[in-house]
Write a protein that holds these residues in place. Structure first.
Motif, short mmCIF file in Angstrom:
data_model
loop_
_atom_site.label_atom_id
_atom_site.label_comp_id
_atom_site.label_asym_id
_atom_site.label_seq_id
_atom_site.Cartn_x
_atom_site.Cartn_y
_atom_site.Cartn_z
N LEU A 24 0.84 -1.20 0.00
CA LEU A 24 0.00 0.00 0.00
C LEU A 24 0.87 1.25 0.00
O LEU A 24 1.88 1.32 0.69
CB LEU A 24 -0.91 0.03 1.23
CG LEU A 24 -2.00 -1.03 1.29
CD1 LEU A 24 -2.77 -0.93 2.60
CD2 LEU A 24 -2.94 -0.88 0.11
N ASP A 27 -0.73 7.14 -1.70
CA ASP A 27 -1.82 7.44 -2.63
C ASP A 27 -3.00 6.48 -2.43
O ASP A 27 -4.15 6.89 -2.51
CB ASP A 27 -1.35 7.35 -4.08
CG ASP A 27 -0.48 8.53 -4.48
OD1 ASP A 27 -0.51 9.56 -3.79
OD2 ASP A 27 0.24 8.40 -5.48
N ASP A 28 -2.71 5.21 -2.18
CA ASP A 28 -3.77 4.23 -1.93
C ASP A 28 -4.56 4.60 -0.68
O ASP A 28 -5.76 4.36 -0.60
CB ASP A 28 -3.20 2.83 -1.73
CG ASP A 28 -2.52 2.27 -2.96
OD1 ASP A 28 -2.96 2.59 -4.08
OD2 ASP A 28 -1.55 1.51 -2.79
N ARG A 42 -10.42 1.85 -3.68
CA ARG A 42 -8.98 1.72 -3.97
C ARG A 42 -8.38 0.56 -3.20
O ARG A 42 -7.60 -0.24 -3.76
CB ARG A 42 -8.24 3.02 -3.59
CG ARG A 42 -8.43 4.15 -4.57
CD ARG A 42 -7.44 5.28 -4.34
NE ARG A 42 -7.37 5.74 -2.97
CZ ARG A 42 -8.04 6.77 -2.45
NH1 ARG A 42 -8.84 7.48 -3.22
NH2 ARG A 42 -7.88 7.12 -1.19
N LEU A 43 -8.72 0.43 -1.91
CA LEU A 43 -8.20 -0.66 -1.11
C LEU A 43 -8.71 -2.01 -1.60
O LEU A 43 -7.98 -3.00 -1.61
CB LEU A 43 -8.56 -0.46 0.37
CG LEU A 43 -7.88 0.71 1.06
CD1 LEU A 43 -8.42 0.88 2.46
CD2 LEU A 43 -6.37 0.55 1.08
N LYS A 46 -6.67 -3.00 -4.61
CA LYS A 46 -5.28 -3.29 -4.26
C LYS A 46 -5.15 -4.59 -3.45
O LYS A 46 -4.21 -5.35 -3.65
CB LYS A 46 -4.72 -2.11 -3.48
CG LYS A 46 -3.24 -2.13 -3.28
CD LYS A 46 -2.51 -1.59 -4.48
CE LYS A 46 -1.06 -1.38 -4.17
NZ LYS A 46 -0.41 -0.45 -5.02
#
Length: 61
Positions: A24, A27-28, A42-43, A46
């Motif tokens: 991570l 930005d994430d 986003r998480l 990812k």
């Protein structure tokens, strides 16, 4: 937990997430008030977790 309720604790939570998931980036983990769903999205991309799993993970930190 319907909303991410961690405004004052976000820096601490962010640090714990970065320790647990080394991939991570800042930005994430960028969070701005009212953009909970964007952060979770986003998480989710990812980490490959559902939003419910992420909410539980964050609540447990």
């Amino acid at each position: 937990m319907n909303k991410l309720t961690f405004k004052g604790q976000w820096n601490e939570i962010k640090g714990k997430l970065k320790q647990r998931f080394g991939n991570l980036t800042d930005d994430d983990l960028a969070y701005s008030e009212g953009h909970d769903e964007e952060l979770l999205g986003r998480l989710q991309k990812k980490l490959g977790m559902s939003q419910d799993e992420l909410r539980k993970l964050i609540a447990d930190l």
